[in-house]
Design a protein around this motif. Structure first.
Motif, PDB file in Angstrom:
ATOM      1  N   ARG A 104      66.458  56.421  65.134  1.00  0.00           N
ATOM      2  CA  ARG A 104      66.575  56.463  63.680  1.00  0.00           C
ATOM      3  C   ARG A 104      65.360  57.160  63.057  1.00  0.00           C
ATOM      4  O   ARG A 104      65.486  57.955  62.122  1.00  0.00           O
ATOM      5  CB  ARG A 104      66.708  55.046  63.132  1.00  0.00           C
ATOM      6  N   ALA A 105      64.168  56.841  63.601  1.00  0.00           N
ATOM      7  CA  ALA A 105      62.942  57.422  63.039  1.00  0.00           C
ATOM      8  C   ALA A 105      62.925  58.941  63.210  1.00  0.00           C
ATOM      9  O   ALA A 105      62.520  59.673  62.306  1.00  0.00           O
ATOM     10  CB  ALA A 105      61.716  56.808  63.696  1.00  0.00           C
ATOM     11  N   LEU A 106      63.378  59.427  64.370  1.00  0.00           N
ATOM     12  CA  LEU A 106      63.396  60.875  64.604  1.00  0.00           C
ATOM     13  C   LEU A 106      64.368  61.582  63.671  1.00  0.00           C
ATOM     14  O   LEU A 106      64.054  62.626  63.108  1.00  0.00           O
ATOM     15  CB  LEU A 106      63.767  61.161  66.061  1.00  0.00           C
ATOM     16  N   ASN A 107      65.551  61.022  63.507  1.00  0.00           N
ATOM     17  CA  ASN A 107      66.528  61.635  62.611  1.00  0.00           C
ATOM     18  C   ASN A 107      66.001  61.716  61.186  1.00  0.00           C
ATOM     19  O   ASN A 107      66.172  62.729  60.498  1.00  0.00           O
ATOM     20  CB  ASN A 107      67.847  60.848  62.645  1.00  0.00           C
ATOM     21  N   LYS A 108      65.358  60.648  60.742  1.00  0.00           N
ATOM     22  CA  LYS A 108      64.805  60.641  59.394  1.00  0.00           C
ATOM     23  C   LYS A 108      63.615  61.591  59.284  1.00  0.00           C
ATOM     24  O   LYS A 108      63.494  62.359  58.327  1.00  0.00           O
ATOM     25  CB  LYS A 108      64.358  59.216  59.021  1.00  0.00           C
ATOM     26  N   ALA A 109      62.732  61.528  60.282  1.00  0.00           N
ATOM     27  CA  ALA A 109      61.512  62.329  60.228  1.00  0.00           C
ATOM     28  C   ALA A 109      61.820  63.827  60.254  1.00  0.00           C
ATOM     29  O   ALA A 109      61.151  64.617  59.577  1.00  0.00           O
ATOM     30  CB  ALA A 109      60.595  61.965  61.390  1.00  0.00           C
ATOM     31  N   LEU A 110      62.840  64.222  61.006  1.00  0.00           N
ATOM     32  CA  LEU A 110      63.173  65.642  61.082  1.00  0.00           C
ATOM     33  C   LEU A 110      63.767  66.149  59.773  1.00  0.00           C
ATOM     34  O   LEU A 110      63.649  67.330  59.450  1.00  0.00           O
ATOM     35  CB  LEU A 110      64.117  65.904  62.254  1.00  0.00           C
ATOM     36  N   LYS A 111      64.408  65.273  59.012  1.00  0.00           N
ATOM     37  CA  LYS A 111      64.840  65.655  57.663  1.00  0.00           C
ATOM     38  C   LYS A 111      63.619  65.885  56.778  1.00  0.00           C
ATOM     39  O   LYS A 111      63.586  66.819  55.970  1.00  0.00           O
ATOM     40  CB  LYS A 111      65.721  64.560  57.054  1.00  0.00           C
ATOM     41  N   GLN A 112      62.605  65.022  56.948  1.00  0.00           N
ATOM     42  CA  GLN A 112      61.371  65.197  56.182  1.00  0.00           C
ATOM     43  C   GLN A 112      60.688  66.522  56.549  1.00  0.00           C
ATOM     44  O   GLN A 112      60.125  67.206  55.694  1.00  0.00           O
ATOM     45  CB  GLN A 112      60.404  64.031  56.449  1.00  0.00           C
ATOM     46  N   ILE A 113      60.759  66.870  57.847  1.00  0.00           N
ATOM     47  CA  ILE A 113      60.165  68.125  58.298  1.00  0.00           C
ATOM     48  C   ILE A 113      60.825  69.306  57.603  1.00  0.00           C
ATOM     49  O   ILE A 113      60.169  70.281  57.219  1.00  0.00           O
ATOM     50  CB  ILE A 113      60.297  68.262  59.831  1.00  0.00           C
ATOM     51  N   PHE A 114      62.153  69.242  57.452  1.00  0.00           N
ATOM     52  CA  PHE A 114      62.870  70.325  56.775  1.00  0.00           C
ATOM     53  C   PHE A 114      62.328  70.525  55.365  1.00  0.00           C
ATOM     54  O   PHE A 114      62.048  71.657  54.937  1.00  0.00           O
ATOM     55  CB  PHE A 114      64.368  70.018  56.727  1.00  0.00           C
ATOM     56  N   TRP A 115      62.173  69.417  54.624  1.00  0.00           N
ATOM     57  CA  TRP A 115      61.669  69.529  53.255  1.00  0.00           C
ATOM     58  C   TRP A 115      60.198  69.921  53.242  1.00  0.00           C
ATOM     59  O   TRP A 115      59.744  70.639  52.349  1.00  0.00           O
ATOM     60  CB  TRP A 115      61.873  68.211  52.499  1.00  0.00           C
ATOM     61  N   ARG A 116      59.463  69.440  54.225  1.00  0.00           N
ATOM     62  CA  ARG A 116      58.046  69.815  54.330  1.00  0.00           C
ATOM     63  C   ARG A 116      57.912  71.327  54.472  1.00  0.00           C
ATOM     64  O   ARG A 116      57.096  71.961  53.799  1.00  0.00           O
ATOM     65  CB  ARG A 116      57.442  69.107  55.537  1.00  0.00           C
TER      66      ARG A 116
END
Length: 529
Positions: free
Chosen positions: A242-254
């Motif tokens: 779950r953390a990876l899926n969420k974090a990679l979305k954050q990476i996209f916006w980053r």
């Protein structure tokens, strides 16, 4: 379910996973770290050099290329860390799936990259402080920052999590605020009146044409360096999938907002021949501060300069975290002194932390008249080494998937699948090689028609001989002359995290059911973020 091992005793080649007692980051911390971690001097300060040498169009082209590259790098690392959980050091994959000597070289290269980033960040802080033309010796401020970094990292991962979350919030708010202000200034809300694309016509869209774009690639790489830390942070969370899926979305916006949008707006607000830009003069002012100052807004340049100081401090904090973990892993693998692996009763690798912090003392060179020279050499050691690290991540993904294919093992039942799969990994390796070639070209033929000299060449390509040195040393030491591990000999079962697809399907169904009961704005935020 873990095959032939557990996540606490996973053995990767000769490298044993390092699990400390406080290895636990909360989900919100992982999200904030994914958004703002390691955004610092690369974006806020070094981007000035990229703009002055390549022009707005060349600068954006360079950043777009590296943005695509880092997106696929993080995807590959997400698949690796979820399939083979190794919290101590993700470069253990280089040893397990590529070659032990290459893994040895990458580990020491990664350590050196982050060990020198701590003093590099402190020197950047001293350069940023010069904006106020203070009569106080900048070493005083560096001492204050250094003490803060020491206090934060004494608490290990817990201190890193809370400290980096705070810094990330400040950076996110600062960059979003700047983007809104930049749009207003471009539209004519400042003293300069309507700007639009004026600076793209005069002085122009490109500076030094293709040569300038090549020079920008390493600057962009330095700006994005550290983005891969999110995979380490996500692997340290209670629910890596779950953390990876969420974090990679954050990476996209980053990547989209905090790098690309910010850089694009800077390229509209600051002409590449602005005398205040680094590369055009001895100034070290941030292009963000220059843009606000040129808009005629009082007090705000100083406020944003404070945000940049905190951002630089954040990178120093992250670099300590990123350097002491591989030091411990190296000791456990027998590739470094054994005392580095000592962990105290509170779960802190205290000696490795102390060494990582000791390197920060180099930052006091800011009191010397040679601080710019030291800054350039530290940057030379840190910048290009990132390319080798990213290349190794992609190569490890390709190698493990190929080994699974040769050995008849399915790769479908892993916790996380990288977007683009092996094609994305091949693309990122190809781009990494192009950047190495481009940097060699710039090293031989410096921008601006300057004559080639030894200092310029080695500052541009210092990381390459460092990696080669460690690689050869290990080959000679072990007398293992094979270049890579054959696919049928790669151990792809030990420590492999195989998920129960029925259980994951049930979890996903329950998550979707819960989300349907949430308000529309909550569902919208969860989908995109």
């Amino acid at each position: 379910m873990i095959l032939n091992g557990t996540t606490s005793d996973l053995e990767v080649g000769k490298e044993i996973q390092i699990t400390t007692l406080d290895d636990n980051l909360r989900d919100y911390q992982v999200k904030l770290i994914a958004l703002g971690s390691c955004i610092g001097s690369g974006l806020f300060i070094s981007s000035a050099s990229a703009l002055s040498t390549a022009g707005p169009a060349g600068c954006i082209i360079g950043y777009v290329i590296v943005a695509f590259l880092i997106f696929f790098i993080v995807q590959a690392l997400g698949e690796l860390t979820s399939s083979y959980p190794v919290r101590g050091n993700f470069l253990a994959y280089s040893t397990k799936f590529i070659d032990e000597s290459w893994g040895f070289a990458m580990n020491w290269n990664y350590c050196l990259q982050w060990l020198v980033t701590t003093p590099l960040s402190l020197v950047s802080a001293s350069l940023t402080i010069e904006f106020w033309h203070t009569e106080v010796n900048t070493a005083v401020f560096v001492a204050i920052f250094y003490v803060i970094i020491c206090i934060i990292n004494i608490f290990g991962v817990r201190g890193y999590g809370y400290g980096e979350s705070f810094f990330s919030v400040i950076k996110v708010v600062g960059i979003l605020g700047f983007c809104v202000l930049a749009i207003v200034l471009i539209a004519g809300g400042g003293e300069q009146g309507y700007i639009g694309a004026k600076f793209w016509h005069n002085p122009g869209a490109f500076a030094n044409s293709f040569h300038g774009v090549c020079n920008t690639l390493v600057n962009a790489t330095f700006s994005f360096a550290g983005t891969e830390l999110v995979a380490i942070a996500a692997a340290s969370s209670p629910n890596p999938r779950r953390a990876l899926n969420k974090a990679l979305k954050q990476i996209f916006w980053r990547i989209t907002v905090f790098y690309m949008l910010a850089i694009i707006l800077i390229c509209f607000l600051v002409p590449y021949n602005d005398p205040s830009l680094m590369g055009n003069s001895g100034s070290s002012a941030s292009p963000f501060v220059i843009a606000i100052k040129n808009g005629g807004i009082k007090a705000l340049p100083s406020i944003f300069n404070v945000i940049i100081l905190l951002a630089v401090l954040s990178v120093a904090n992250a670099s300590v975290f990123a350097s002491y973990r591989p030091l411990v892993a190296l000791a456990e693998a027998g590739h470094g002194p054994k005392f580095l692996a000592y962990v105290d009763k509170k779960g802190r690798p205290i000696y490795s932390i102390m060494i990582a912090l000791a390197f920060g003392l180099i930052g006091f060179v800011c009191a010397s008249s040679q601080q710019a020279t030291v800054f350039n050499w530290l940057l030379a050691l840190s910048g290009l080494s990132t390319i080798f690290i990213w290349f190794s991540i992609s190569l490890a993904q390709v190698r493990v998937n190929y080994a699974c294919k040769v050995q008849g093992i399915s790769t479908d039942n892993v916790p996380f699948k990288a977007m683009g799969g092996d094609y994305g990994a091949y693309f990122s390796m190809f781009v990494n090689i192009l950047i190495l070639i481009a940097q060699f070209y710039v090293a031989l033929y410096p921008v601006g028609g300057e004559k080639l000299n030894a200092n310029t060449f080695f500052q541009a390509y210092l990381a390459a001989p460092v990696v080669l040195f460690f690689y050869i040393i290990h080959k000679v030491w072990t007398r293992n002359w094979s270049l890579y591990i054959k696919a049928d000999q790669i151990d792809v079962t030990t420590g492999r995290n195989i998920i129960d697809m029925d259980l994951v399907t049930q979890e996903l169904y329950e998550e979707k059911t819960r989300m349907k009961e949430q308000p529309w704005y909550s569902r919208f935020f969860n989908f995109w973020c």
